[in-house]
Design a protein around this motif. Structure first.
Motif, mmCIF file in Angstrom:
data_model
loop_
_atom_site.group_PDB
_atom_site.id
_atom_site.type_symbol
_atom_site.label_atom_id
_atom_site.label_comp_id
_atom_site.label_asym_id
_atom_site.label_seq_id
_atom_site.Cartn_x
_atom_site.Cartn_y
_atom_site.Cartn_z
ATOM 1 N N GLU A 1 0.888 -1.196 0.044
ATOM 2 C CA GLU A 1 0.017 -0.111 0.104
ATOM 3 C C GLU A 1 0.833 1.216 -0.126
ATOM 4 N N ARG A 2 2.099 1.032 -0.376
ATOM 5 C CA ARG A 2 3.080 2.392 -0.322
ATOM 6 C C ARG A 2 2.704 3.328 -1.448
ATOM 7 N N PRO A 3 2.325 4.701 -1.042
ATOM 8 C CA PRO A 3 1.767 5.730 -1.961
ATOM 9 C C PRO A 3 2.943 5.954 -3.071
ATOM 10 N N LEU A 4 2.575 6.168 -4.230
ATOM 11 C CA LEU A 4 3.262 6.504 -5.289
ATOM 12 C C LEU A 4 2.534 7.823 -5.857
ATOM 13 N N ARG A 5 3.939 8.760 -6.243
ATOM 14 C CA ARG A 5 3.588 10.113 -6.820
ATOM 15 C C ARG A 5 3.013 9.789 -8.212
ATOM 16 N N GLU A 6 2.407 10.805 -8.977
ATOM 17 C CA GLU A 6 2.083 11.023 -10.182
ATOM 18 C C GLU A 6 3.381 10.676 -10.989
ATOM 19 N N PHE A 7 3.154 10.006 -11.904
ATOM 20 C CA PHE A 7 4.335 9.694 -12.934
ATOM 21 C C PHE A 7 3.805 9.181 -14.264
ATOM 22 N N LEU A 8 4.462 10.019 -15.214
ATOM 23 C CA LEU A 8 4.056 9.781 -16.813
ATOM 24 C C LEU A 8 2.611 10.030 -16.823
ATOM 25 N N HIS A 9 1.863 8.819 -17.106
ATOM 26 C CA HIS A 9 0.332 9.057 -17.316
ATOM 27 C C HIS A 9 -0.198 8.568 -15.969
ATOM 28 N N TYR A 10 0.226 8.097 -14.993
ATOM 29 C CA TYR A 10 -0.115 7.500 -13.970
ATOM 30 C C TYR A 10 -0.781 8.561 -12.849
ATOM 31 N N PRO A 11 -1.862 8.448 -12.255
ATOM 32 C CA PRO A 11 -2.121 9.378 -11.180
ATOM 33 C C PRO A 11 -1.641 9.214 -9.917
ATOM 34 N N ALA A 12 -1.584 9.818 -8.817
ATOM 35 C CA ALA A 12 -0.970 9.447 -7.673
ATOM 36 C C ALA A 12 -1.787 8.625 -7.073
ATOM 37 N N GLN A 13 -1.138 7.424 -6.698
ATOM 38 C CA GLN A 13 -2.014 6.258 -6.137
ATOM 39 C C GLN A 13 -1.271 5.202 -5.456
ATOM 40 N N SER A 14 -1.860 4.243 -4.594
ATOM 41 C CA SER A 14 -1.044 3.268 -4.157
ATOM 42 C C SER A 14 -0.386 2.377 -4.858
ATOM 43 N N GLU A 15 0.893 1.968 -4.471
ATOM 44 C CA GLU A 15 1.533 0.636 -5.204
ATOM 45 C C GLU A 15 0.584 -0.502 -5.483
ATOM 46 N N TRP A 16 -0.101 -0.653 -4.836
ATOM 47 C CA TRP A 16 -1.053 -1.999 -5.160
ATOM 48 C C TRP A 16 -1.729 -1.764 -6.164
ATOM 49 N N HIS A 17 -2.727 -0.626 -6.316
ATOM 50 C CA HIS A 17 -3.456 -0.217 -7.356
ATOM 51 C C HIS A 17 -2.827 0.054 -8.720
ATOM 52 N N ARG A 18 -1.637 0.590 -8.670
ATOM 53 C CA ARG A 18 -0.892 0.701 -9.850
ATOM 54 C C ARG A 18 -0.395 -0.658 -10.556
ATOM 55 N N LYS A 19 -0.192 -1.565 -9.517
ATOM 56 C CA LYS A 19 0.345 -3.056 -9.930
ATOM 57 C C LYS A 19 -0.895 -3.845 -10.545
ATOM 58 N N GLU A 20 -1.849 -3.620 -9.710
ATOM 59 C CA GLU A 20 -3.076 -4.200 -10.254
ATOM 60 C C GLU A 20 -3.971 -3.495 -11.688
ATOM 61 N N GLY A 21 -3.733 -2.325 -11.952
ATOM 62 C CA GLY A 21 -3.898 -1.946 -13.343
ATOM 63 C C GLY A 21 -2.908 -2.389 -14.178
ATOM 64 N N LEU A 22 -1.694 -2.230 -13.994
ATOM 65 C CA LEU A 22 -0.742 -2.782 -14.839
ATOM 66 C C LEU A 22 -1.013 -4.265 -15.288
ATOM 67 N N CYS A 23 -1.461 -4.803 -14.426
ATOM 68 C CA CYS A 23 -1.742 -6.291 -14.436
ATOM 69 C C CYS A 23 -2.971 -6.664 -15.465
ATOM 70 N N ARG A 24 -3.805 -5.970 -15.268
ATOM 71 C CA ARG A 24 -5.112 -5.873 -15.911
ATOM 72 C C ARG A 24 -4.541 -5.623 -17.653
ATOM 73 N N LYS A 25 -3.879 -4.474 -17.610
ATOM 74 C CA LYS A 25 -3.454 -4.237 -19.065
ATOM 75 C C LYS A 25 -2.645 -5.112 -19.738
ATOM 76 N N VAL A 26 -1.724 -5.850 -18.803
ATOM 77 C CA VAL A 26 -0.924 -6.773 -19.340
ATOM 78 C C VAL A 26 -1.591 -7.973 -20.060
ATOM 79 N N ILE A 27 -2.804 -8.492 -18.902
ATOM 80 C CA ILE A 27 -3.476 -9.631 -19.281
ATOM 81 C C ILE A 27 -4.351 -9.191 -20.573
ATOM 82 N N HIS A 28 -4.674 -7.873 -20.695
ATOM 83 C CA HIS A 28 -5.554 -7.323 -22.096
ATOM 84 C C HIS A 28 -4.565 -7.500 -23.174
ATOM 85 N N TYR A 29 -3.473 -7.124 -23.138
ATOM 86 C CA TYR A 29 -2.417 -7.215 -24.271
ATOM 87 C C TYR A 29 -2.350 -8.699 -24.708
#
Length: 1690
Positions: free
Chosen positions: A1208-1236
């Motif tokens: 749950e470590r907070p991550l700063r806004e980076f590239l097109h990603y908003p400021a969010q927790s590390e868990w949520h960013r990893k989850e979003g990435l995982c969904r995107k990778v599965i989609h590709y």
């Protein structure tokens, strides 16, 4: 062109300039030291400047010719590039313009043109040059009078105005441009009149008519006028163009009374009769003819009028009614129109063809808006309106014809004084047209009477009325007349109005030989009132019931209708009325006054001389009135007439005294009078009043030899005291006083030139300074006086007085004082900018002739600081929008001032600062302004002249200011802000696009270098010098200035780079001293290097840049870490430049992706810069998505996913990603990778990620998401089993030669091909990506010559994947769809076989000696991955024996057959079975005629077996594979028989026959081998993915995973088939030696000892036998994983 092929020959291109040094025997030596034939050149006169090594040759020719020559040479290169870039439209347009320029240049060189023609040709040349430069993206060329301007000879302000800034003050009143309408009659179509015709054209309602006479055939009555039936309607004003104008054409025929009745009148009697009318609305055609420069045709329909009572208004009826009801004619007029602009001289000059055609000039009724001096007219326009006549006892009404004569006082008829219209000769007798049976005719016909001025007085008009009989004789009987004099008794002409004339009776016998008999009679009602007692016994009696109406309009510059004006001109006749006459002068219209301007002025001054005291004030008022009248734009061009009068005709030598007295009296009264209209009028007339005063004084001095000079000077001094008094009054409480002061200030600068005739320059300057100084110094917020005050100052600056240095030194302080006040409060900036521009322009012009040091010093003290403040305020507002023209003028003013400043000025400036804080503030301001000049779009992109001049001024100013920075802000007084501002400025300066000489064409580069040098080098030396002066303070700029300084080193200039490199050594050394390392320098350098190169900076030479740094580091104690760092940076630089080159060029996606992968890996493995690594991950992912490489995009994004954790470590806004927790960013990435992975059909890679997500959701009890991900996982399993996936091919590519990018050079890769892409297509794609590459035709490793050659070589061949996951492929029950994926995915090893013969080659069977060189390529990463290709990490080479090769070939063919047959069995391939037919035919035919048969001969031979005992097992393996192949072919033939089309049965029969032969042959060789074996030996082999079991009679055999069965026959388990459907098996016993195969839904035959029916059950790897004799049974099987065994009798 001369190619210079001879010894010492000099190559010459067409258009080049050469300087001849020596001429010898027909050849010449040039400046570049070479010879060429004399015949190839044309000698031109020239001058040589700057003699010596860098001397310049300038041709002595018109500068515009030189410009055309050089421009065409520059364009020729760019023109060809347009064709290459497919800009075809611009290509052809530019070619046309270039040809035009060549032709225009030829005309100039001919020397046969007049001055006007030369000017016009130059205008055309410059228009085309500017057009071409604009469309080619070249620089704007500043011009003056069509020639290029030398920026050194004019001020920066003037140079700026040449682009778009305008003079915004002191503009004189511009004359409105008149328009002229050209009308040309082309034809009178469908003319069925059959009589002579007059066509009258008029521009309703402004013009006299244009008469065109046609004969009865429709042609010109005068043969000389063919093609000359045209008129020019002149002097159309802008106001006229906005009115509703119509071209009206009236057709008058000349012939019988009635057109269709020959009985009405004899044929020899001719009448003018109305026929028809045509109308064209100008509003309908104005836009069309305004846009064209040639004539445009229009058709006018002629409408006839059956009711002649309406004839006078037929044109109005046509205008009001769109479809004129009384039209019965098919006639029409074809006319052409053209709109011309300019004064008549210009129109004549520009359109000679029109005037050569004898065009008729048609004047306006009345005067145009602008009356030009010398425009003499004396035209009286008369309209014959209507008449009322008695019937005279007749039963029908009369046919009345009016005849008009112009008669002189003596009764003589004036010849040719009547004009019916322009274009025809004047006539002496006018006859009206006749209206049939009409006693109240309405003609409305306009006649012009051009009567000579000397005949006007005493002349009169006589109108005679006749009845036109239509009887046989056709008589015209006189029955009355009327008359009117043209001038009244008081000398005024006939007034411009309608006149009702009396009609007097007479008869046919009446003669008018004695005109005095009727001239004594009253002609009209007014005349009758003047003489009421008329005797009744006169010859002519008035008909009281009959009248004639006419109207007149006088257009004369010599005659007047104004009584007051005549009274003034004849004042001596009534001296007692002078006061009244002068008072009434104001009521005379302006046209009358300007017509008699000289006479009026003479009269006024004669009255003044007659009695100065009595008439002085009234004459003064009248003079003021006339002067102000000339300020009107309509009469503005009469000012030269007034000037001429003053210089040549004015004779009032004593007038100046009274004029000065009156003027002073008016000014002194301005503080007392409430109504000041008369004072304001006098102020506005100040200019011409002073002209009269000065000229009067000059006349008096001449007459008296300079007497009363002191009194005159004293009176002028007193007058100026009154002027100052008026201006010093506080006007804030009096609006009328404001207007008075404004009028005075507006007129004041106009008197300077007059004063200079009587006073010295210094004296006039003192007058002006005192006057300007008397104005209030405060800025009135919201009051217009500020504007007026500045406008007066502006006109003062623009005056001739200000151009004298001695007066300028006097005036400049007060002018600068007022400007300073307004700039300080940011008021009236627009006007101030114009004033400053003018000042700098004048000072620059003066500086070319004399010193202006004192004036520049004044301007620096007063303006520099406030200019900087103003510019900062302007620039702060213009961050979001570009500067306007006037705002840009402030920039040019600052640059002008800095350019004029010398070292002395800068030294004085710096010495005048009272404290270091003041100096600091000044430096920060000027540095900030300079930075903004380079960042903001002050000047247009194509205005390189201005940009270069600005840069030159900046670098010069910086050189003057840098010593002060070093002296005042170093050591203890160090100020980071000032130094940082300086360094930022220097970096920005060097990086300016306009200074990058490498981007310019060679000619332009040389031109810039010769004029300014390389200003980047100059600034770089300044920067380095200032850096060295910092000493220990350098540490303050680490790491902040690393990026900016690095940007400077990326400039492609070697000297700049060499200057800057030591600074980096300094930075590393100072950080090493402070921190013991240079981590900050290292990190910042890497970050900035990436961003700067990505922006497109850097070049090939930059790769070696840091080698200079290495030399310095070698001597340091921290040498080892320094060298390591520089090496890494150099390697990074190489990759960044490759990346940049790929991205900015038209490179293919593969190149870009490969380059990005190379850079991404470098950031991960060598530098470990995670943020840069992640950035490039996303860049690479975007590239893959653009190329639709979804699998690779997924693997790329997976790299970032792997860096993250489920936290749950907070991550700063980076590239097109908003400021969010590390868990949520990893989850979003995982969904995107599965989609590709899903889009790339690589579901096997997506499933583990689904499980990972499912685990996370389950641990969080997020059942909704868990359900979603489980469904997706299930869907992926379904996709694996149901969707078709193609197996890609793989290709090995070698890139050899030094011309390849660094990341490819001399490396080999394996590439994953696209769907359906075969070797040939892949080769073509690669050669398309590398068009310069040479394809190598052999697979051998390249030699050193190819590796180091300056070329590109491509070596491409196909390779086969070697799967990593062998277990899956060996499992029997795994469907082929699943195995197919693992055969071509997650593969890191690839194989390539090269056949060769070892030893002697057997001619009969080459397989005996056919060895294979097997190369295995091992990649750095498995495919697929983050790229479609990966570099080969290492190679493995082995040799495969002929027997091993045979095993490999047969085994692969078996696998291929099995897969294909399975696809047809499961209906994955359906419809066309050509693929199966070809495959079976290929294998069976080869087995019979070669292939397997050759293997049998080679390896089953007794000799081979005995000589190779070590190959026994391999031979057995080959035999088993062959037997397996026979069985597979059998299955394939059964499937083929089921699916084959009837037409293909013969092929199927052929395959069966060949298959029998193949089987028999194989049985023979196997039996031979069997004889050598012990029959009681159990053989069990595990070979790859299948169990092979050999069984012999009387032997109990345990089958793997099956129950023990006693088999009493010889059999072999050939195949295991898996079914997942319901099927039936019919089992029939036949003879012992027959064999068959088992298939679903088919009849099967089982070999048996007893000939009984056997029922077989297959379930879960078990089989058993239940014999029931004498019956045929059918068994239905259901479920999955049933196993069928096929038995073969051996």
């Amino acid at each position: 062109s001369f190619r210079g092929s001879v010894s010492h020959g000099l190559t010459l291109e067409l258009g080049e300039t050469v300087q001849i040094l020596e001429k010898c025997e027909g050849k010449s030596f040039s400046r570049s030291i070479g010879i060429f034939p004399v015949g190839y050149i044309h000698l031109k006169k020239a001058v040589v400047t700057n003699r010596g090594q860098y001397e310049t040759v300038i041709p002595l020719e018109d500068p515009i010719i030189t410009e055309v020559t050089s421009t065409l040479q520059e364009w020729s290169v760019l023109w060809k590039q347009l064709y290459v870039k497919h800009k075809v439209d611009l290509f052809y347009k530019l070619r046309h313009v270039m040809n035009e320029l060549i032709d225009l240049r030829r005309q100039l060189l001919s020397g046969h043109l007049t001055q006007d023609q030369v000017r016009e040709v130059k205008r055309h040349i410059t228009v085309r040059l500017d057009w071409g430069n604009e469309h080619l993206g070249l620089d704007l060329v500043p011009r003056k009078e069509f020639e290029m301007v030398d920026a050194d000879q004019i001020s920066v302000s003037d140079l700026y105005k040449m682009d778009g800034g305008k003079q915004r003050h002191g503009d004189s009143c511009r004359m409105p441009v008149p328009h002229h309408l050209f009308v040309n009659l082309k034809s009178f179509t469908y003319n069925t009149i059959g009589e002579d015709t007059d066509i009258f054209f008029s521009l309703y309602d402004l013009r006299e008519g244009k008469q065109i006479r046609l004969n009865k055939n429709g042609g010109p009555k005068n043969p000389e006028k063919v093609d000359r039936l045209c008129a020019l309607f002149t002097d159309l004003s802008n106001k006229d163009m906005k009115r509703d104008l119509y071209i009206v054409s009236q057709v008058i025929r000349t012939g019988r009374m009635l057109l269709n009745d020959s009985k009405k009148g004899p044929p020899h009697v001719q009448y003018r009769r109305p026929y028809g009318c045509a109308v064209l609305a100008m509003s309908d055609v104005l836009q069309t003819i305004s846009e064209l420069k040639e004539e445009k045709d229009f058709v006018l329909k002629v409408y006839t009028c059956n009711n002649e009572n309406e004839w006078y208004q037929i044109h109005e009826n046509i205008i009001l009614v769109s479809h004129f009801p009384n039209s019965s004619s098919l006639a029409g007029l074809i006319i052409s129109l053209q709109l011309l602009r300019g004064d008549m001289e210009q129109v004549r000059r520009e359109n000679p063809m029109i005037f050569n055609r004898g065009v008729a000039i048609t004047r306006k009724l009345g005067f145009p808006d602008v009356i030009m001096p010398g425009d003499i007219r004396n035209d009286l326009y008369l309209m014959l309106e209507r008449g009322d006549f008695e019937r005279g006892g007749k039963s029908v009404q009369k046919n009345i014809e009016v005849t008009m004569y112009v008669l002189y006082a003596d009764g003589e008829i004036l010849k040719e004084c009547i004009s019916l219209g322009s274009g025809e000769h004047n006539i002496s007798e006018y006859r009206s047209f006749v209206l049939y049976h009409n006693n109240s005719p309405r003609w409305s016909e306009v006649i012009k009477l051009p009567i000579p001025i000397d005949r006007f007085r005493g002349s009169h008009l006589r109108f005679e009325f006749r009845h036109c009989s239509t009887k046989d004789k056709g008589e015209k009987k006189l029955f009355g007349f009327a008359f009117t004099p043209l001038m009244r008794e008081d000398g005024t002409t006939l007034s411009d109005e309608s006149h009702e004339l009396y009609v007097y009776k007479c008869d046919e016998n009446t003669t008018f030989s004695n005109h005095a008999l009727y001239l004594g009679l009253p002609c009209c009602k007014d005349d009758f009132n003047g003489c009421p007692n008329i005797p009744s016994s006169l010859i002519f009696q008035r008909s009281t019931k009959e009248t004639l109406w006419i109207s007149t309009q006088l257009s004369s510059t010599k005659l007047t209708q104004n009584v007051d004006l005549l009274a003034l001109l004849k004042w001596k006749a009534h001296p007692e009325r002078v006061m009244d006459i002068l008072g009434r002068l104001r009521h005379v219209c302006g046209e009358e006054i300007v017509k008699f301007l000289q006479d009026i002025l003479d009269t006024l001054f004669s009255i003044l001389d007659d009695n100065t005291d009595k008439y002085g004030p009234l004459v003064f008022q009248s003079l003021v009135f006339i002067i102000n009248l000339l300020r009107d734009s309509k009469f503005y061009h009469f000012r030269p007439v007034m000037d001429t009068y003053i210089q040549k005709h004015f004779a009032g030598a004593l007038a100046y005294k009274e004029l000065i007295r009156c003027l002073k009296w008016y000014m002194d009264r301005s503080a007392e009078v409430v109504r000041q209209d008369h004072i304001q009028e006098a102020m506005r007339a100040l200019e011409y009043l002073f002209k009269f005063i000065v000229q009067s004084r000059i006349l008096y001095s001449r007459a008296t030899c300079g007497m009363e000079e002191d009194q005159f000077r004293a009176s002028i001094q007193e007058l100026f005291q009154s002027i100052r008094f008026v201006l010093s009054l506080d006007s804030r409480s009096s609006e009328t006083l404001i207007f008075t002061q404004a009028a005075l200030l507006n007129s004041f600068p106009a008197i300077f030139d007059e004063l200079l005739q009587m006073f010295t320059v210094q004296e006039v300057a003192e007058f002006v300074r005192g006057t300007l100084g008397s104005m209030p110094s405060t800025v009135h917020i919201g009051q217009s006086m500020d504007v007026v005050k500045l406008q007066s100052i502006a006109r003062t600056v623009d005056s001739r007085l200000f151009s004298f240095p001695e007066s300028r030194r006097i005036l400049l302080p007060v002018v600068l004082h007022h400007i300073h006040l307004h700039l300080r409060q940011q008021k009236e900036l627009l006007i101030c900018s114009g004033i400053l521009s003018s000042i700098f322009s004048i000072i620059k012009s003066s500086s070319l002739e004399s010193s202006v040091q004192e004036e520049v010093e004044m301007m620096v003290e007063s303006l520099l600081d406030v200019l900087l403040q103003t510019l900062l305020a302007i620039m702060s507002k213009s961050q979001t929008c570009p500067l306007s023209d006037w705002q840009g003028e402030y920039v040019s003013c600052l640059l002008s001032l800095l350019r004029q400043m010398s070292e002395i000025h800068f030294q004085h400036l710096l010495d005048n600062f009272q404290s270091k804080e003041e100096l600091k503030e000044f430096l920060l301001k000027i540095f900030c302004v300079f930075r903004n000049l380079m960042k903001l779009s002050i000047f247009p992109r194509d205005w390189n002249v201005m940009r270069l001049l600005t840069s030159n001024i900046i670098v010069s100013t910086t050189q003057y200011l840098s010593p002060a920075l070093h002296k005042s802000f170093t050591d203890a007084d160090f100020d980071f802000k000032v130094w940082n501002s300086y360094f930022s400025l220097a970096v920005l300066f060097i990086n300016q696009p306009s200074l990058q000489l490498e981007t310019l064409t060679p000619a332009k580069r040389k031109k810039v270098f010769d004029k300014y040098g390389d200003m980047r080098v100059m600034m770089a030396y300044e920067l380095f010098s200032m850096w060295q002066n910092l000493g220990e303070n350098k540490i303050h700029f680490i790491p902040g200035m690393i990026g900016p300084f690095l940007g400077v080193t990326l400039v492609p200039q070697i000297e700049v780079r060499n200057i800057m490199i030591p600074i980096f050594h300094d930075m590393m050394d100072w950080e090493q001293r402070k921190n013991g390392n240079f981590k900050q320098v290292e990190a910042e350098l890497i970050d900035k290097l990436d961003s700067l190169v990505s922006e497109g900076k850097g070049d090939e030479n930059y790769r070696e840049l840091f080698s200079f740094l290495l030399e310095k580091i070698e001597q340091e104690t921290w040498r080892e870490t320094g060298v390591s760092f520089v090496t890494s940076v150099t390697r990074l630089m190489e990759r960044l430049l490759d990346y940049r080159d790929c991205m900015k060029g038209d490179e293919t996606e593969n190149k870009k992706i490969g380059c990005t992968v190379n850079l991404l890996n470098f950031y991960k493995s060598e530098i470990n810069k995670e943020e840069m690594y992640i950035r490039y991950i996303h860049k690479l992912c975007d590239m893959h998505l653009q190329a639709e490489n979804y699998t690779e995009a997924a693997f790329t994004l997976l790299l970032y996913w792997e860096l993250l954790h489920w936290e749950e470590r907070p991550l700063r806004e980076f590239l097109h990603y908003p400021a969010q927790s590390e868990w949520h960013r990893k989850e979003g990435l995982c969904r995107k990778v599965i989609h590709y992975f899903n889009k790339g059909k690589c579901w096997e890679y997506g499933i583990p990620l689904c499980r990972e997500l499912a685990f996370q959701y389950e641990s969080l009890y997020d059942y909704q998401s868990l359900s979603w991900i489980r469904k997706m996982e299930a869907a992926y399993y379904d996709n694996i089993m149901e969707q078709q996936r193609l197996e890609p091919e793989f290709f090995r590519v070698g890139f050899y030669g030094r011309k390849f990018p660094f990341f490819l050079r001399n490396k080999e890769f394996v590439c994953r091909g696209h769907d359906y892409e075969r070797l040939e297509a892949f080769q073509q794609r690669m050669l398309g990506e590398f068009p310069q590459a040479i394809a190598m035709q052999h697979p051998n490793q390249p030699d050193e010559g190819i590796l180091q050659g300056d070329a590109q070589y491509l070596q491409i061949y196909a390779v086969n994947p070697v799967p990593e996951n062998i277990d899956v492929l060996q499992m029997d029950r795994v469907p082929d769809r699943i195995k197919s994926f693992y055969r071509v995915n997650n593969v890191r090893r690839f194989r390539y076989d090269r056949p060769f013969h070892k030893g002697s080659k057997d001619k009969d069977n080459e397989f005996k000696s056919l060895w294979i060189e097997r190369t295995t390529l091992i990649l750095t990463h498995p495919l697929p991955g983050i790229s479609r290709w990966f570099e080969v990490d290492k190679r493995e080479l082995i040799e495969v024996s002929p027997l091993e090769n045979a095993i490999y070939v047969v085994e692969n063919k078996n696998q291929e057959l099995r897969t294909l047959i399975s696809q047809y069995q499961h209906k994955q391939l359906h419809g066309n079975i050509n693929l199966l037919s070809m495959c079976l035919n290929g294998v069976i035919d080869a087995a019979v005629n070669g292939g397997i048969a050759r293997y049998q001969e080679a390896f089953f031979d007794k000799e081979y077996i005995s000589s190779h005992p070590e190959d026994t097992e391999k031979i057995t393996q080959l035999k088993d594979l062959m037997q397996e192949q026979v069985h597979i072919l059998g299955m394939g033939l059964a499937v083929h028989e089921k699916l084959v089309h009837p037409e293909m049965r013969p092929l199927h029969k052929k395959l069966i026959d060949q298959f029998q032969m193949m089987r028999s042959s194989l049985c023979h060789w196997i039996c031979e081998l069997k004889k050598k074996k012990d029959k009681n030996v159990k053989l069990f082999k595990h070979y790859r993915d299948r169990n092979i079991l050999f069984v012999y009679p009387n032997v109990n055999v345990t089958i793997k995973r099956c129950q023990t069965v006693d088999i009493r026959m010889c059999c072999k388990i050939i195949e295991i088939l898996t079914f997942s459907e319901i099927f039936q098996v019919n089992i029939i016993c036949q003879t012992r030696y027959k064999w068959c195969l088992f298939y679903a839904n088919q009849r099967f035959v089982l070999n048996s000892h007893h000939g009984n029916t056997q029922n077989l059950y297959f379930r879960n790897d078990f089989f058993f036998r239940d014999v029931t004799a004498g019956t045929i049974q059918t068994k239905t099987f259901a479920g999955t994983d049933y196993v069928l065994y096929s038995m073969l009798k051996v």
